[in-house]
Design an enzyme around this catalytic site. Structure first.
Site, PDB file in Angstrom:
ATOM      1  N   ASP A  96       0.741  -1.139   0.056  1.00 26.14           N
ATOM      2  CA  ASP A  96       0.074   0.035   0.034  1.00 26.14           C
ATOM      3  C   ASP A  96       0.796   1.201  -0.093  1.00 26.14           C
ATOM      4  O   ASP A  96       0.364   2.460   0.570  1.00 26.14           O
ATOM      5  CB  ASP A  96      -0.917   0.029   1.260  1.00 26.14           C
ATOM      6  N   GLU A 118      -0.350  -9.217  -0.818  1.00 22.98           N
ATOM      7  CA  GLU A 118      -0.694  -8.461   0.353  1.00 22.98           C
ATOM      8  C   GLU A 118      -1.934  -7.521   0.010  1.00 22.98           C
ATOM      9  O   GLU A 118      -2.214  -6.478   0.408  1.00 22.98           O
ATOM     10  CB  GLU A 118       0.231  -7.848   1.026  1.00 22.98           C
ATOM     11  N   GLU A 132      -1.920   5.001   3.089  1.00 24.19           N
ATOM     12  CA  GLU A 132      -1.944   3.511   2.893  1.00 24.19           C
ATOM     13  C   GLU A 132      -3.402   2.785   2.600  1.00 24.19           C
ATOM     14  O   GLU A 132      -3.515   2.101   1.831  1.00 24.19           O
ATOM     15  CB  GLU A 132      -1.112   2.879   4.018  1.00 24.19           C
ATOM     16  N   HIS A 209       5.878   5.671  14.099  1.00 20.01           N
ATOM     17  CA  HIS A 209       6.315   6.612  13.206  1.00 20.01           C
ATOM     18  C   HIS A 209       5.246   6.749  12.015  1.00 20.01           C
ATOM     19  O   HIS A 209       5.488   7.549  11.409  1.00 20.01           O
ATOM     20  CB  HIS A 209       7.467   5.664  12.290  1.00 20.01           C
ATOM     21  N   ARG A 211       2.160   8.564  10.108  1.00 19.42           N
ATOM     22  CA  ARG A 211       1.738   9.958  10.053  1.00 19.42           C
ATOM     23  C   ARG A 211       0.614  10.208  10.973  1.00 19.42           C
ATOM     24  O   ARG A 211       0.496  11.264  11.581  1.00 19.42           O
ATOM     25  CB  ARG A 211       1.495  10.127   8.355  1.00 19.42           C
ATOM     26  N   HIS A 240      12.806   5.755  14.066  1.00 21.37           N
ATOM     27  CA  HIS A 240      12.781   6.238  12.836  1.00 21.37           C
ATOM     28  C   HIS A 240      13.634   7.453  12.338  1.00 21.37           C
ATOM     29  O   HIS A 240      13.939   8.412  13.078  1.00 21.37           O
ATOM     30  CB  HIS A 240      11.287   6.528  12.530  1.00 21.37           C
TER      31      HIS A 240
END
Length: 398
Positions: A96, A118, A132, A209, A211, A240
Site C-alpha cells: 500500500d 498482500e 496506505e 512513526h 503519520r 525512525h
C-alpha cells in the site's frame, strides 16, 4: 518464460517480496526483474543486501523533503518510461505504499496485468493509515490478480465487488521472510545493544512513526518513559529517521536510563531483537504480523487496524495513543503472568511459511502454467471471526 516486473521501494516491501523474488529466480518458468523506486534509500538497500538481492533497475526517486505527490509523480514517470521500453508480462506490487500505487497505475496504463501481493487489507477508514488505506483500495480496482494473506482479506475484496476467481488466499510472505531470517544475525546491529543477552531485565521493543501518530508522539514518548520506570524493565527504541518523529520523541526518551535509543536496525538484527523482546509496542504494520508469529504480545499504537486477525486471535491488542492507555496495557502484561501467557500463546493467524509457494503457484496458474494452489487456512476460530470482522469493516477499538 514469463517476464515479471517486481516493483518495490520501501524496506517492508523488500522484506515481504524477498522470498518471492528468490523463488521466481529459481523457477525456470519466470524471469523476474526487480525494479526499485528508491522511495526508501538506505534501509531498502540494506534489506535487499541481507537477502542477497539487488535491484536490476533503480529509479532513484528519493529526494530531500519531497511531498507524497512528488514521490508519486517521479515514481510513476520512471516506471511508465521503463515499461514502455521494456514491457513485462506482469507487474507485481506489494501492499500500500506510493511505490505500490504507481507500479499498479503504470502497469494498468500500459495494459500489463497487475498482481497485488498482500491484497485486501482494510481498516475501514480512508484516513487511517494515511495514505496506505487509500492506496490499497485504488490498487484493488486495477489489479488482475489479488493475493490475499487471510480469509478476512478475501472477504474485504469480495465485499468491494472483486471477482472471487481473481483472488487467492496465500498467507503473508512476511512469515516466510521471518523464518528465513531467524538465527542468521550475529549481533543486534548496534553497540548500545551489545549487552542485551546478558541483561536480566525484561525488554519492551517500541517504535512509532506513522503519520497519523505524529500529533500523539509526545504522549507515546511519555508512556515509554513511564514504562521504563518499572523495575526490571528495559525499553529499546530503534528510532525512525524522520526528523518529525525524532524531534517529538527524543525529548521524552533520549536521556532515560531505562531506555536504549538506536538508529533503525538492519533487518536480520531487528529480527534477533524481536526474538529477545518480551513485549512489542508499535504502530508498525510489520510488527503486527511478526509479533504474533514469534509469540510476542503486541500492543498496537492506534485505535484502528487493517490487521484485525491478530486482535481476534488475542496475540495483539489496540491500545490507542494516549499515555495512560499505553502504560496500563503494558504494565498489565509485565505484572500479570496469566495475562502475558494468554497473549503469548495465542494462535498466529498470518501464515504457515508457505505463502511464497502459493504466490508463485497462483502466478503460474494465472498464466495457464500450473494448477491453482490450495488456499491458506488459519485456525478455524480465527478464520471465522476475522471474516465476520471484515464483513462489518469495524476494527476500531471501543
Amino acid at each position: 518464460m514469463r517476464s515479471v516486473a517486481v516493483v518495490l521501494g520501501t524496506r517492508p516491501e523488500a522484506i515481504k517480496f524477498a522470498p518471492v523474488i528468490r523463488a521466481l529466480q529459481d523457477d525456470p518458468r519466470f524471469e523476474p526483474v526487480v525494479i526499485s523506486t528508491g522511495q526508501h534509500r538506505q534501509m531498502l538497500d540494506e534489506t535487499l543486501d541481507a537477502f542477497g538481492l539487488t535491484a536490476d533497475v533503480d529509479l532513484k526517486v528519493m529526494a530531500p523533503k519531497q511531498t507524497l505527490s512528488q514521490v508519486t509523480y517521479r515514481s510513476l514517470r520512471g516506471l511508465e518510461d521503463y515499461f514502455a521500453a521494456s514491457p513485462a508480462d506482469a507487474v507485481l506490487v506489494h501492499g500500500d505504499t506510493a511505490t505500490t500505487l504507481t507500479g499498479a497505475l503504470a502497469g494498468f496504463h500500459l495494459r500489463i496485468p497487475v498482481v497485488h501481493v498482500e491484497a485486501g487489507l482494510r481498516s475501514g477508514r480512508l484516513g487511517s493509515p494515511f495514505p496506505e488505506e487509500g492506496n490499497r483500495r485504488l490498487v484493488a480496482q486495477v489489479a488482475a490478480l489479488h493475493l490475499a494473506p487471510t480469509p478476512g482479506n478475501l472477504a474485504n475484496l469480495l465485499r468491494e465487488g472483486i471477482a472471487a476467481d481473481t483472488v487467492t488466499v496465500t498467507g503473508n510472505t512476511v512469515i516466510d521472510a521471518l523464518r528465513w531470517a531467524s538465527g542468521r544475525a550475529e549481533s543486534y546491529g548496534d553497540p548500545a545493544l551489545a549487552d542485551l543477552d546478558s541483561d536480566p531485565r525484561r525488554v519492551v521493543l517500541a517504535s512509532a512513526h506513522r503519520r497519523e501518530a505524529w500529533p500523539h508522539l509526545p504522549e507515546i514518548g511519555r508512556a515509554l518513559a513511564r514504562i521504563a520506570d518499572e523495575p526490571g524493565v528495559r525499553v529499546v527504541v530503534p528510532l525512525h529517521r524522520n526528523p518529525v518523529v525524532r524531534e517529538a520523541l527524543l525529548p521524552h526518551i533520549g536521556n532515560h536510563p531505562g531506555i536504549t535509543v538506536t538508529d533503525p536496525l538492519p533487518y536480520l538484527s531487528f529480527c534477533k531483537l524481536m526474538g529477545r523482546a518480551d513485549i512489542i509496542v508499535s504502530d508498525s504494520s510489520g510488527s503486527q504480523e511478526e509479533g504474533p508469529a514469534l509469540g510476542k504480545p503486541t500492543l498496537v499504537l492506534g485505535n484502528v487496524t487493517e490487521r484485525s486477525e491478530a486482535i481476534v486471535a488475542g496475540t495483539a491488542c489496540l491500545v490507542g495513543t494516549a499515555t495512560e492507555g499505553i502504560v496500563a496495557h503494558t504494565l498489565e502484561l509485565l505484572r500479570d503472568r496469566v495475562a502475558y501467557d494468554r497473549m503469548a500463546n495465542a494462535a498466529n493467524p498470518y501464515g504457515d511459511g508457505q505463502a511464497t509457494e502459493r504466490t508463485v503457484a497462483a502466478l503460474a496458474h494465472f498464466f495457464g502454467m500450473g494448477p491453482a494452489p490450495e488456499p491458506f487456512v488459519p485456525d478455524d476460530a480465527v478464520d471465522e471471526l476475522s471474516v465476520e470482522l471484515a464483513r462489518t469493516a469495524d476494527f476500531a477499538r471501543t
